[in-house]
Motif scaffolding. Structure first.
Motif, short mmCIF file in Angstrom:
data_model
loop_
_atom_site.label_atom_id
_atom_site.label_comp_id
_atom_site.label_asym_id
_atom_site.label_seq_id
_atom_site.Cartn_x
_atom_site.Cartn_y
_atom_site.Cartn_z
N ILE A 288 -49.45 -31.27 17.05
CA ILE A 288 -48.37 -31.86 15.45
C ILE A 288 -48.18 -30.60 15.02
N ALA B 42 -45.29 -28.77 16.00
CA ALA B 42 -43.96 -29.86 16.24
C ALA B 42 -43.32 -30.26 14.22
N GLY C 283 -45.76 -30.75 11.35
CA GLY C 283 -46.54 -31.25 10.78
C GLY C 283 -47.89 -31.07 10.19
N GLU D 269 -48.44 -39.94 15.72
CA GLU D 269 -47.31 -40.89 15.65
C GLU D 269 -47.52 -41.09 13.85
N GLN E 250 -46.14 -38.41 12.94
CA GLN E 250 -44.14 -37.65 12.83
C GLN E 250 -43.75 -38.80 11.92
N ARG E 251 -44.26 -39.91 11.45
CA ARG E 251 -44.01 -40.31 9.74
C ARG E 251 -44.20 -39.74 8.87
#
Length: 255
Positions: A57, A60, A62, A32, A35-36
């Motif tokens: 992560i 994706a 990150g 989470e 993702q931010r």
């Protein structure tokens, strides 16, 4: 230090370190925050699980690093914090999440070694990570410490003395840290989740019967992670020293 605003739940440019992040709620918190926009140090006793989360992560888009760390080992914690700071030049967010519950016995059968193990992981784990992270957090314009306790620290459950004592210690330590560190701009809060669907709950049906949830379902870890992300953001900078319990209404169900 230049900084990026983290309003609207965004954490761009921030660096977060999360303990017990190889699975369950810790994994959800790491994903989470990434993702931010945060760069995430994934700490877990099981290095393979930590590396799996960090890879997820990175895949994706990150940024994440993995460390195999026993939070009861002060030197190991300090080394991981130092490596995180050296890699990214800062540390803004500490999520003290590592914890276990193995012993559901009453007082007569409470094992001394297990009781001490619970305190070592939960209470000393928080002590080691907060102390190691402090010099870095003091340099951050948006420092946060988020302590994951448990609603069992607020209920009388009648068993699991080591876990309950350790999680109550987490809660008290979070409030104490908040009072000490707020004048330095370091915001500290605690979360006491209710029944969450992770491997720590081996029998969900029993859990739901023992601790009724008025809203009617057991939360997924990701629901708690939304609260973690909010508390880590600038939107929550005036929330200091609070104990927030997302529990679906269990705490008002007459227990």
């Amino acid at each position: 230090m230049n900084d990026t605003a983290a309003t609207g739940g965004r954490l761009d440019g921030r660096v977060a370190l999360i303990t017990g992040a190889g699975r369950g709620m810790g994994r959800a918190h790491a994903i989470e925050l990434a993702q931010r926009g945060a760069r995430v140090a994934v700490l877990d006793l099981d290095l393979a699980e930590a590396e799996s989360v960090a890879a997820e992560i990175r895949n994706a888009g990150g940024h994440a690093s993995a460390y195999g760390v026993d939070v009861t080992d002060r030197a190991a914690v300090e080394a991981a914090v130092a490596r995180t700071g050296a890699e990214w030049g800062r540390l803004d967010i500490l999520v003290s999440n590592a914890g276990i519950v193995n012993d559901f016995t009453g007082i007569a059968d409470t094992d001394d070694a297990e009781f001490q193990r619970q305190l070592a992981i939960n209470a000393y784990g928080l002590l080691h990570t907060a102390r190691a992270a402090l010099p870095w957090l003091q340099q951050s314009p948006a420092a946060r410490i988020i302590v994951i306790s448990s609603f069992w620290a607020q209920l009388a459950v009648g068993h699991s003395y080591g876990y309950v004592a350790a999680k109550a210690a987490n809660m008290a330590m979070a409030r104490n840290l908040a009072l000490e560190l707020a004048p330095q701009g370091i915001v500290v809060n605690a979360i006491t989740p209710g029944s969450i669907a992770t491997r720590m709950i081996p029998d969900p049906e029993w859990e739901m019967q023992e601790y009724p949830i008025p809203i009617g379902y057991m939360a997924a870890p990701e629901e708690i992670s939304k609260l973690v992300a909010f508390l880590a953001s600038d939107d929550a900078k005036f929330i200091v020293g609070q104990v927030i319990s997302p529990n679906g209404g269990t705490m008002i169900a007459g227990l």
